[in-house]
Design an enzyme around this catalytic site. Structure first.
Site, PDB file in Angstrom:
ATOM      1  N   ASP A  27       1.266  -1.217   0.252  1.00 42.50           N
ATOM      2  CA  ASP A  27       0.453  -0.324   0.095  1.00 42.50           C
ATOM      3  C   ASP A  27       0.715   1.582  -0.057  1.00 42.50           C
ATOM      4  O   ASP A  27       1.874   1.054   0.984  1.00 42.50           O
ATOM      5  CB  ASP A  27      -1.003   0.226   1.310  1.00 42.50           C
ATOM      6  N   LEU A  28       0.488   2.457  -0.833  1.00 47.99           N
ATOM      7  CA  LEU A  28       1.583   3.223  -1.244  1.00 47.99           C
ATOM      8  C   LEU A  28       1.344   4.247  -0.004  1.00 47.99           C
ATOM      9  O   LEU A  28      -0.130   4.524   0.454  1.00 47.99           O
ATOM     10  CB  LEU A  28       1.083   4.215  -2.277  1.00 47.99           C
ATOM     11  N   ASP A  46      -4.584   2.172  -4.454  1.00 54.33           N
ATOM     12  CA  ASP A  46      -3.070   2.287  -4.726  1.00 54.33           C
ATOM     13  C   ASP A  46      -2.626   0.831  -3.898  1.00 54.33           C
ATOM     14  O   ASP A  46      -1.340   1.404  -3.217  1.00 54.33           O
ATOM     15  CB  ASP A  46      -2.812   4.014  -3.414  1.00 54.33           C
TER      16      ASP A  46
END
Length: 961
Positions: free
Chosen positions: A572-573, A615
């Protein structure tokens, strides 16, 4: 003369075997004193052989004791004479049975006793009796072995003997049934035990009836027993007058009889329901049975047709009723003709009546020579046949007019019929094709006219192959003809073997089919493209969530089949939303594609990569055995994500957190969920990390889930309340401001600080909701607290960037107007102030228009630059308390704080210092030029009521000074 001499003289007068004995007082056994000649003849002993010997020598040694015990009661009773039986032994050792008559007489002179025994040989009688007893025993065993109940009653009606089966059906306790009981007694027990149904007429009448039946010679009676069981009782009288009773279980027979009767009734019902006349006559032509339709066809009064009537009688009755027309040949000849046809076995006759009505009479003969007739109304069939014949003529005309080629060949290949189109297909002159031509002749005409392109140049070879394979040719075949035509040939055979051929011109259809096939290929390619899009992310080209689920199932099956281990890496960004918010979604899309390429560059060909959210990325890994590769890949990718990328000459900075779950530490079915838990674990640890799933994570997740549910409940219950920490003027020491801080007033845990719930609330995205509660409650509480006061401190709140951008402006404006003093929003420096766009600055200006001051919180701990401060132009700076804590002991720390204060002074921004724990802290900060001070040295965060006490205490102290 002595008594012995008297006995000898007396006993010598009889021919029976007699022995005399004397038992002296005190002896156990009598000793022989005399035997007669009859004794010698029977036993073979002389008097000299037995005199003075004990009487036991005359008996079988094995039976002597039994004999003594048998006669002892009679002797003890003083009986002078009695009789017994015993097995005796002769002088030669042979044994025989004898009837013994014993007489006793006491001798008073010495107290002894004389005895005389008369022996008669009864061996033959004993043997006969033994044989009879054995026969009786075998008979009893045979009777008891007989499975059906069996009994013998004497002439007086009492039970003589019965087997165990009879006793079992007569009583629940078979021991109750004993010889000598009367028939009534036994039946009463049977009725009392519920083994026989109570007679409807009562027991007394029942007994009288059954006894009368027996006297009347009724030897078979059927009984119905409980449970729908049935017995047949059969009685026989022996020559001696005894009644022999036998019971047979006929339950199955009764049920079968019922089923047969039901089947017969159903058959009769079916016959009556049959709409056409149906009748059965016996071999003498007399009516056995018929249905209602037959009666109605033969009489205007159906009841007049009865079983037993002769067929002639029935036919004459029908003619009397006018149902059968008077036959021109006369009734007798008509009836005789029908009977004769039936006797000859003529099975079907069609009869035409006036009014164009027709019947077909179908006859058959059964095995027992009954005649069965069914009359079927075939009027409509006859009419249909006429119609069909006319239709057939029209059909042939239509076939001839049909433009499609049509023909019929006999099994030997001779042309029977064809239409004009068939002939024109083979030649321009249709007269050349004629009925009677052989198939090869017709084909030669076609070959001459070059009808079959495939045959040109090899006509004889083609014809030979065609004739050789004519019997195996397909029923449907497409044939290419001259002129680029395609005909579909349909071949079928009639019942008599004729070959029927019809050809349809499929030229246009085949062209269309080809076009359709090309179109289908295009559709298939489009479908493949749609399928690809359905399973792939359009932006990055990676698989999507559906693709991930499918591939995960394949990996699971591969592990079941080949072994190995699975790993799921969930990425996960971090700070991706800020890029979208500050630089636009085009920049965000660019970042996502860049991330996808970085992941592709690190994974192996057999790894599966999918983008499952905005994301969020997932990597599936299968490996033959557990290795460190998944963890190393996770660490590598997290490091890769810290490298910024450029978009339109602007630098996009982001990061990533990763969660890793591997078998066997996690169950296969839970891998995706477990990796999500590990990702959450990484984010809780500060982001930019790799979280690895273990068993404790589940417990942590459950605790977090419980906390999340509790937070949502607390928001609904409005349990979050403001606590206040005063801000002190560094010069005057007066309270000049208050910061509103969030506390959770939990019903069970008491006051809960933000450190215990804020991170979970942030994950739930409900921090803004809590801030709103605190904002509204603090405004209301402080408005009341400072109402009418001359000195009103500023009231400050911590806010996030989302609250600034997405906050309900009207709601904020409505509450701000309620508070008479200054309201300030403290922006966390971690908002990345320098990256905020014009929208953010515009929202700040709107808040300033409402009279809200803007402060930068925790300055010095984040990334805010001097440029950012100039762009935002805050009303105050708040120094992070972690920078303030060491200033009393560290000169470098004091210099750092002083530099921040000087920056504020240079930008004309007042400075607030947090973390003031001691008086020394307060003194140093005042000397360094801080405007306001805040910390535990002055007060801990206070509830509204305690804030009131604190403020009034400070006011009283100021007045006293």
């Amino acid at each position: 003369m002595s008594l012995e001499n008297i006995l000898q003289n007396f006993l010598s007068l009889t021919q029976d075997a007699v022995a005399a004995g004397y038992r002296a007082k005190g002896d156990d056994t009598a000793r022989l004193v005399y035997v007669n000649q009859g004794f010698v003849d029977v036993f073979g002993y002389t008097l000299e052989d037995v005199v003075n010997h004990p009487a036991s020598i005359l008996h079988d040694h094995d039976d002597w004791r039994d004999f003594v015990e048998k006669i002892a009661p009679q002797i003890a009773a003083g009986l002078p004479r009695f009789q017994s039986e015993a097995r005796n032994r002769r002088a030669d050792g042979s044994k025989f049975w004898a009837s013994i008559s014993l007489m006793y007489a006491d001798y008073d002179e010495d107290g002894g006793r004389y005895s005389a025994a008369v022996y008669r040989d009864i061996s033959e009688l004993v043997q006969q009796r033994t044989n009879a007893e054995a026969a009786q025993t075998r008979l009893l065993d045979a009777i008891n072995a007989y499975p059906d109940p069996f009994a013998i009653y004497q002439t007086d009606g009492t039970l003589s003997i019965c087997n165990s089966a009879y006793a079992a059906v007569s009583s629940k306790d078979p021991q109750k049934i004993r010889p000598g009981m009367t028939y009534r007694e036994i039946v009463s027990i049977t009725l009392d035990d519920g083994l026989q149904l109570e007679p409807p007429e009562g027991r007394k009448a029942y007994f009288e009836r059954t006894e009368n039946e027996a006297r009347a010679g009724i030897d078979v009676v059927d009984l119905e027993l409980p449970g729908d069981r049935h017995h047949r009782v059969m009685r026989n009288v022996s020559e001696s007058g005894n009644i022999i009773v036998q019971r047979v279980d006929i339950t199955e027979l009764v049920r079968q009889r019922r089923a047969a009767e039901e089947a017969q009734n159903r058959l009769l019902s079916a016959i009556n329901a049959y709409p056409d006349p149906f009748v059965i006559y016996d071999r003498d032509m007399r009516l056995v049975t018929c249905n209602t339709a037959y009666r109605e066809s033969m009489s205007t009064n159906p009841e007049a047709i009865r079983p037993g009537m002769h067929v002639g009688e029935v036919l004459n009755h029908a003619m009397d009723c006018g149902l059968i027309p008077e036959p021109p040949e006369g009734r007798e000849a008509y009836v005789n003709g029908i009977i004769e046809d039936a006797l000859k076995g003529k099975r079907a006759v069609d009869i035409e009546f006036a009014g164009d009505t027709h019947n077909r009479v179908l006859r058959s003969i059964t095995e027992n020579e009954d005649y069965v007739s069914i009359s079927v109304d075939i009027t409509e069939l006859v009419r249909q046949r006429h119609t069909a014949e006319a239709a057939q003529k029209r059909l042939m005309s239509a076939i001839n007019a049909n433009p499609a080629p049509f023909c019929i060949y006999e099994p030997n290949g001779t042309l029977v019929a064809h239409n004009r189109a068939y002939a024109l297909d083979f030649c321009k002159d249709p007269s050349r094709i004629r009925a009677g031509m052989k198939l090869d002749e017709v084909m030669r005409v076609a070959l001459e006219n070059r009808v079959f392109p495939d045959a040109i140049g090899r006509e004889e070879e083609w014809l030979a192959n065609m004739m050789a394979n004519k019997r195996t040719v397909a029923p449907v075949e497409d044939i290419r003809l001259s002129g680029d035509r395609i005909h579909r040939t349909f071949r079928s055979h009639s019942d008599d073997g004729d070959l029927i051929i019809m050809r349809i011109d499929m030229t246009e259809q085949m062209r269309q089919r080809k076009a359709l096939e090309e179109h289908a290929e295009q559709l298939e390619r489009a479908n493949d493209e749609i399928t690809y899009k359905a399973f792939h992310d359009e932006l990055t080209g990676l698989g999507n969530r559906r693709y991930l689920i499918d591939e995960f199932e394949k990996f699971r099956q591969k592990r079941e089949a080949d072994g190995g281990e699975l790993a799921v890496l969930h990425i996960d960004l971090d700070r991706f939303k800020q890029i979208n918010d500050t630089m636009g979604h085009a920049a965000g899309d660019h970042v996502l594609k860049e991330v996808a390429e970085r992941i592709r560059g690190r994974v192996r060909p057999d790894d599966v990569v999918a983008r499952i959210g905005g994301d969020e990325f997932v990597i599936l890994i299968w490996q033959p055995e557990l290795t460190e590769r998944p963890l190393a890949l996770a660490a590598t990718l997290v490091n890769d994500m810290f490298r910024p990328c450029s978009f339109q000459d602007r630098e996009c900075r982001f990061g990533a957190s990763a969660g890793l779950a591997c078998t066997p530490l996690a169950e296969v079915e839970d891998l995706l969920t477990s990796s999500d838990i590990a990702l959450y674990k990484a984010k809780r640890g500060g982001r930019g990390q790799v979280g690895v799933f273990d068993a404790q994570d589940v417990e942590e997740m459950l605790r977090t889930k419980a906390m999340a549910d509790d937070i949502l409940r607390g928001i609904e219950s409005s349990e979050f309340v403001p606590y206040y920490q005063p801000q002190i003027d560094a010069s005057s020491g007066q309270v000049v401001g208050i910061e509103a801080l969030a506390r959770w007033e939990h019903p069970d845990k008491g006051i809960v600080p933000p450190s215990e719930f804020l991170s979970v609330a942030a994950d739930l995205n409900v921090v803004s909701d809590i801030d709103s509660l605190i904002f509204e409650k603090a405004i209301a509480e402080c408005s009341e607290l400072f109402s009418g006061s001359d000195i009103i401190p500023s009231l400050s709140f911590n806010v996030s960037a989302n609250r600034v951008i997405e906050g309900a402006y009207e709601n904020i404006a409505r509450h701000v107007s309620q508070y008479p003093g200054e309201i300030a929003f403290e922006l966390l420096e971690t908002i990345f102030l320098e990256e905020q766009d014009d929208v953010f600055l515009f929202q700040l200006d709107r808040l300033r228009d409402l009279g809200i001051s803007i402060e930068v919180d925790d300055f010095g701990s984040g990334r805010a630059s001097i440029v950012a401060l100039q762009r935002i132009a805050p009303d105050r700076l708040k120094i992070d308390g972690r920078l303030v804590m060491p200033i009393a002991e560290s000169t470098s720390a004091a210099r750092l704080v002083k530099s921040i204060i000087e920056i504020g002074n240079a930008l004309s921004i007042p400075v607030v210092a947090e973390g003031v724990e001691t008086a020394e802290h307060a003194r140093i900060l005042a000397e360094l030029g801080a405007d306001r001070l805040q910390g535990y040295h002055f007060s801990k965060p206070l509830s509204g009521s305690r804030l009131r006490d604190y403020l009034f205490g400070s006011l009283r102290q100021a007045c006293s000074n």
